[in-house]
Design a protein around this motif. Sequence first.
Motif, short mmCIF file in Angstrom:
data_model
loop_
_atom_site.label_atom_id
_atom_site.label_comp_id
_atom_site.label_asym_id
_atom_site.label_seq_id
_atom_site.Cartn_x
_atom_site.Cartn_y
_atom_site.Cartn_z
N ALA A 107 -37.24 35.77 33.41
CA ALA A 107 -38.29 34.78 33.66
C ALA A 107 -39.24 35.24 34.75
N TYR A 345 -38.33 28.32 29.57
CA TYR A 345 -36.89 28.05 29.57
C TYR A 345 -36.29 28.35 28.20
N GLU A 349 -35.48 32.08 29.36
CA GLU A 349 -34.28 31.88 30.18
C GLU A 349 -33.01 31.75 29.35
#
Length: 380
Positions: A107, A345, A349
């Motif tokens: 990220a 995300y 992630e």
Amino acid sequence: MVPEPTAAPPQGTRLRFEGANLLRTLAVLAVLYSHISYYLIDDLGTGWWMIDVVYETLVDGVKLNQHLSFLGVAVFMMLTGLLLTASAARTAPSRFLVNRIGRLLPALWVAVSLAILLVALGINGMFSGQDGITAGQSALSYVLGGFFLKPEVAVLGVTWTLVVQIVFYLYSVATRPLLRRVPVAVPILGALLCIAVLLYNVYVPQPYSVPMLTKVAATLPAVFLGQVIYMAWTSMASWRWLVVAALAQAEVVLLATDIRAYWAGDRYLWTIAVVAAAILLLARYDGAIARWSVIRWTGTRSYAIYLLHTLILYRAYDWTVGALGKTGAVLVFLATTAVAAELLYKLVEVPAGRRIGTLASRVGNPKPAVRAEAEVTDPA
């Protein structure tokens, strides 16, 4: 007199931190507010009704720093110490480092790439004094190396806190034998090293100083206080030595305040004390609020929000404030950040975290002890 050796908690011992996402949410709100307040007051010379409310209640009332500076960062840092102490003690060093640093990088690299692109397109500026960024400086930014240049080169300013986290990870690995045998010595030694770094940068000639390490040393006490709280809850040391460890962190903060290592006032010790109280009250809180969907969403996306929000704030506000007013512009910023964080995300992630977890399982001890709850709820 030295602390008596203390065995780490039994391998099956778990502490559950059901309030971690609530604390992360409060930290995210503080960080978002801080940068909005800085921008509107310091950069634009204007104000906003929410800033007036926060100033009256939390700055003038509770005596926190102007802009709530360092409040959100201190929460994130204290959570790091709280949640990762068990993992550092129980996990093989190579596995610990791969798992922890590896989860930060994907990220981070995406956010840094976006920051460089926005600077190249002339949409955003740098977070340091340069007008642009060179290829070499860009490469260094992917490994946080720009913070160690003179003058500092920051294409994404908020990532300085990742330097603090990584230093803590490396320190945890280096002191792992001590953490397993005399745990309370780790935060005490950490405080002494922080004092040494602060004094070094004060007294050595400027060409030999490392300014970024001053910021790291002034911030690490928040991490070590989280570690002290964990040790208190798991009875890893006597309360007398834990008091000594806590006071050692306070001394570091006082020294950092005296030498002007901080950047927004002189209320940092009080701010850290308020954060410690919040950790004690909320980290193990399992009430209804901690289970709200919005709290879980914000807590699990806190890293993505942290990385992306300053890339969005300034242009989103400037482009919409004329048509929507200040509150409308802030809402556009928050909504845009939420969408961007969700994408980072879900697309970066989560899949990267799975791959890093698989890689970490192949290094170090192939049959690790029962995993601590900290490994599940790490803020990074």
